[in-house]
Design an enzyme around this catalytic site. Structure first.
Site, PDB file in Angstrom:
ATOM      1  N   ASP A  21      -8.367  -8.270  -5.195  1.00  0.00           N
ATOM      2  CA  ASP A  21      -7.763  -7.849  -3.923  1.00  0.00           C
ATOM      3  C   ASP A  21      -7.239  -6.430  -4.084  1.00  0.00           C
ATOM      4  O   ASP A  21      -6.336  -6.178  -4.879  1.00  0.00           O
ATOM      5  CB  ASP A  21      -6.617  -8.807  -3.549  1.00  0.00           C
ATOM      6  CG  ASP A  21      -6.092  -8.545  -2.139  1.00  0.00           C
ATOM      7  OD1 ASP A  21      -6.148  -7.383  -1.681  1.00  0.00           O
ATOM      8  OD2 ASP A  21      -5.624  -9.505  -1.499  1.00  0.00           O
TER       9      ASP A  21
ATOM     10  N   SER B  67      -3.884 -13.236   4.326  1.00  0.00           N
ATOM     11  CA  SER B  67      -3.234 -11.922   4.417  1.00  0.00           C
ATOM     12  C   SER B  67      -1.885 -12.062   5.140  1.00  0.00           C
ATOM     13  O   SER B  67      -1.055 -12.860   4.720  1.00  0.00           O
ATOM     14  CB  SER B  67      -4.168 -10.926   5.108  1.00  0.00           C
ATOM     15  OG  SER B  67      -3.668  -9.621   4.993  1.00  0.00           O
TER      16      SER B  67
ATOM     17  N   HIS C 269     -10.052  -8.809  -0.703  1.00  0.00           N
ATOM     18  CA  HIS C 269      -8.994  -9.197   0.221  1.00  0.00           C
ATOM     19  C   HIS C 269      -9.561 -10.163   1.263  1.00  0.00           C
ATOM     20  O   HIS C 269     -10.268  -9.740   2.167  1.00  0.00           O
ATOM     21  CB  HIS C 269      -8.399  -7.965   0.888  1.00  0.00           C
ATOM     22  CG  HIS C 269      -7.181  -8.275   1.701  1.00  0.00           C
ATOM     23  ND1 HIS C 269      -6.009  -8.732   1.139  1.00  0.00           N
ATOM     24  CD2 HIS C 269      -6.950  -8.227   3.028  1.00  0.00           C
ATOM     25  CE1 HIS C 269      -5.118  -8.946   2.077  1.00  0.00           C
ATOM     26  NE2 HIS C 269      -5.660  -8.646   3.246  1.00  0.00           N
TER      27      HIS C 269
END
Ligand SMILES: *[C@@H]1O[C@H](CO)[C@@H](O)[C@H](O)[C@H]1NC(C)=O
Ligand SMILES: *[C@@H]1O[C@H](CO)[C@@H](O)[C@H](O)[C@H]1NC(C)=O
Ligand SMILES: *[C@@H]1O[C@H](CO)[C@@H](O)[C@H](O)[C@H]1NC(C)=O
Ligand SMILES: *[C@@H]1O[C@H](CO)[C@@H](O)[C@H](O)[C@H]1NC(C)=O
Length: 546
Positions: free
Chosen positions: A411, A194, A451
C-alpha cells in the site's frame, strides 16, 4: 476501463427467477415505488423510491462532480433514497438497495463506506453487495464530494464524518429494510476499504452490537497521525524545485531498487516481498558518482537519497514523540509518490484547515520545524474521535461478533504497519494472545496488494473496492464478504485468504495464486514446487513475530 468491467460482468451475476418475480406487476415493484409515501420515520425524508433492474446504468446527475456518479446495477432491486437529519444543521443522504432475492439469499443487511474523508458513495461496493443478496446501504458521510470545504465551520458535519453518518444510516437502513420486506433481517455486516476501512474500525469500536461481521480493509485509522505524517513526507521531499524532489520515474527506480535488494529475502524472485518490514534497503546504492546524472545513469543525488531514506523512516514530533510509521519498502508507487509529487496531500491539507482548525485562511507552516506545533495539536486533540484507534474491543468480543482487517503489503498510501499496530494494541489492551484474538479479530497483511486493489502479487481477494478493478471475472460468491458470513454465522473461521494475481486492466489471471497468512504469520516458500501455486508455501510465525 472500470466501467467496461462492470458491463462485462452483468451477464455473470445470475438472478433469473427474481427478474420474473419482480417484473410481474407484483407487490415488490408497487410497494417499492410507494415507499415514498409509506416509509415514515422521525428525522427521515424519503427523496426517491423505485424499482431498478439488473444491468441498468444508474446515473446520479445531481452527484458532486468530484465523485463517480454512475454504476451498473447488478441485481433487480428496490432503491430507496433517504435524507436523514442528524442535527439542526446537518444531514446524511443514504441509499438503501433492497434486492428481490433478499429472502432466498438469507435476509442479510450490509453497510458500505466512503473513501478518505469524502462524501462520495462507493457505488461499486453498493452494487456488488446488493448482487450478493444483501439489503445494502451507501451514504454520503454527511456531505458531498471530495473537498474538505463542507467541514468549514460545521462541527456537526465533522461529527457525521467521524462516526455519526455510519451510525444513523445503519439504524435507519435496518428499519427501512424490515419495513420494506415486512420481515426481520437476520444478520448485518460492514465492509469497506481505505476511509471506508476506518469506518469499519469505527463500526467495531463504537457500534459492535450492530454488525455480526466487519471487514475493515486498509483502514485509514489513526487518522490524525496519518494526516501529520503525510505532511511530514511533503516537507521531506518538497516542491518540484527542491533539491530533494524526485520525479515519478525516479520513484519508480527507487521501487525497482527495493525489489532488487529485497525480493529474494522470501526465497522467490516474484516482485513481491512476503514480509516487507524485513527489507532494509541500502539506498546509497543509487547515488550518482563521478559526474554521473539521472539522465545518463539513472542515479540519484545525495539530497534525493536522503529524502528517500527518510520517507521510509518513522516520523517523530517534538521531544522525539513517535507519530507514525514511514512507508514500508516495496510500494505501489503510484499512490505513495503522488503524495510527494510537488504538492501537499489534498486530503490531509483539507482536513487540517477545514475540519480540524476550521479556518479557511489556515496555511501549512513554511517549515517542518513550524509544523511540529501542528503535530502537537494532532496528538493531543481528536474532537470527534475520527482516529478510530480505541484498542478495547470487549464489546465486540462479548457480542460474539467478528472483525477482519487486512491491509496491502505494498500500500503506497499508508503502510500496513499502522493496521498491524491496531491489532497488536488490542492484544495488549485486552491482554490476549493472537490465539485468543483469533476468536473475534483477525488481521491479514496481503503481500503484493496495493491500496485496496491492484498490485504485483496475488492481490484479488474478493474484498471491497476490488470487484470493478479487475475482479469481475470472479464469482461474487467467492467474495470475502461471503467468507465473513460463514465465519460469523457458521463458525467457519477465515484462517487464510486466497488471493489471485489479476491484471487490473484486462481482469485476466496473471500469475500466482496464494493463501495469504494471518498476522503474525507470514508465508514461507517450502523450497520446492511451483511458487505460483499456494501448495508451495506455508504459513509460519515470522522470526520478527515469534
Ligand atoms: C453510464 O452512464 C454514464 C453517464 O451517461 C456514462 O458516462 C457511462 O459510460 C455509462 N456506463 C456504461 C457502463 O455504459
Ligand atoms: C400482493 O400481496 C397480497 C397479500 O400478500 C396478495 O393477496 C396479492 O395477490 C398480491 N398482489 C400481487 C399483484 O401480486
Ligand atoms: C435534507 O434535509 C435538510 C434539512 O434537514 C435540507 O437542508 C437539505 O436540503 C435536504 N437535502 C436534500 C438533498 O433534499
Ligand atoms: C484499554 O483501552 C481503553 C480505551 O482506550 C482504556 O480506557 C483502558 O485503560 C485500556 N486498558 C489497558 C489495560 O490498557
Amino acid at each position: 476501463m472500470r466501467l467496461v468491467h462492470l458491463c462485462a460482468v452483468t451477464a455473470l451475476v445470475a438472478s433469473p427467477q427474481s427478474f420474473v418475480a419482480a417484473t410481474g406487476g407484483n407487490n415488490f415493484t408497487r410497494r417499492c415505488s410507494r415507499l415514498i409515501e409509506t416509509f415514515k420515520q422521525k428525522d427521515v425524508k424519503v427523496l426517491f423510491s423505485g424499482y431498478v433492474t439488473r444491468g441498468t446504468n444508474l446515473t446520479f446527475p445531481d452527484g458532486d462532480p468530484s465523485c463517480t456518479n454512475d454504476v451498473v446495477v447488478l441485481a433487480d432491486m428496490c432503491r430507496l433514497q433517504l435524507n436523514i437529519t442528524t442535527s439542526p444543521v446537518s444531514n446524511v443522504i443514504a441509499d438503501v438497495w433492497m434486492p428481490v432475492d433478499w429472502r432466498e439469499k438469507g435476509k442479510r443487511f450490509a453497510m458500505t463506506g466512503n473513501g478518505g474523508s469524502s462524501g462520495c458513495v462507493m457505488w461499486e461496493d453498493v452494487a456488488y453487495t446488493a448482487a450478493l443478496g444483501f439489503a445494502t446501504v451507501g451514504h454520503n458521510n454527511g456531505h458531498d464530494g471530495m473537498s474538505g470545504l463542507p467541514f468549514l465551520n460545521r462541527p456537526e458535519t465533522v461529527k457525521d464524518f467521524a462516526y455519526r453518518a455510519l451510525g444513523v444510516s445503519t439504524t435507519i437502513g435496518k428499519i427501512a429494510t424490515n419495513f420494506f420486506y415486512q420481515d426481520t433481517l437476520t444478520t448485518s455486516y460492514y465492509w469497506g476499504c481505505s476511509g471506508a476501512g476506518r469506518q469499519g474500525m469505527v463500526a467495531a469500536q463504537r457500534y459492535p452490537e450492530e454488525f455480526n461481521g466487519i471487514i475493515a480493509a486498509s483502514p485509514a485509522a489513526q487518522w490524525n497521525r496519518l494526516a501529520a505524517s503525510i505532511m511530514v513526507h511533503w516537507y521531506t521531499v518538497g516542491p518540484v524545485d527542491s533539491p530533494r524532489y524526485l520525479t515519478f520515474p525516479q520513484w519508480q527506480a527507487v521501487d525497482a531498487e527495493v525489489l532488487k535488494q529485497c525480493d529474494g529475502i522470501d526465497g522467490v524472485l516474484d516482485n513481491v516481498l512476503e514480509d516487507p518490514l524485513k527489507c532494509q534497503p541500502h539506498f546509497e546504492a543509487m547515488l550518482c558518482t563521478d559526474g554521473q546524472t539521472w539522465e545518463f545513469n539513472q542515479c540519484l543525488t545525495v539530497a534525493q537519497v536522503e529524502a528517500v531514506k527518510r520517507i521510509y523512516q518513522p516520523v517523530y514530533g517534538n521531544k522525539g514523540r513517535y507519530v507514525y510509521h514511514g512507508y514500508q519498502p516495496g510500494n505501489d508507487p503510484i499512490l505513495a509518490f503522488s503524495q510527494v509529487l510537488g504538492a501537499p496531500s489534498e486530503i490531509g491539507y483539507d482536513y487540517l484547515r477545514y475540519a480540524y482548525y476550521s479556518d479557511a485562511s489556515w496555511t501549512l507552516p513554511a517549515t517542518e520545524d513550524d509544523f511540529l506545533a501542528v503535530i502537537d495539536d494532532l496528538l493531543a486533540r481528536d474532537p470527534f474521535d475520527a482516529n478510530a484507534d480505541n484498542p478495547d474491543l470487549t464489546r465486540l468480543k462479548n457480542a460474539g461478533h467478528k472483525l477482519l482487517s487486512y491491509h496491502g503489503g505494498t500500500d503506497g498510501f499508508y503502510t500496513y504497519a499502522g493496521t498491524q499496530d491496531l491489532y497488536d494494541a488490542t492484544a495488549r489492551n485486552m491482554s490476549l494472545s493472537s490465539h485468543d484474538l483469533d476468536d473475534f479479530y483477525r488481521f491479514f497483511m496481503i503481500p503484493g496488494l496495493g491500496h485496496c486493489a491492484g498490485g504485483n502479487g496475488a492481490w484479488y481477494i474478493g474484498g471491497p473496492s476490488q470487484y470493478g478493478s479487475g475482479g469481475t471475472g470472479f464469482d461474487p460468491q467467492e467474495s470475502l464478504l461471503i467468507k465473513m458470513v460463514k465465519w460469523a454465522e457458521d463458525g467457519v473461521p477465515i484462517d487464510t485468504i486466497k488471493g489471485y494475481s489479476v491484471d487490473e486492466t484486462t481482469g485476466a489471471l496473471a500469475g500466482a495464486v496464494r493463501e495469504h497468512c494471518r498476522h503474525p504469520m507470514r508465508n514461507y516458500y517450502k523450497g520446492t514446487g511451483d511458487p505460483a501455486l499456494p501448495s508451495s508455501w506455508e504459513c509460519r510465525f515470522s522470526s520478527l513475530y515469534p
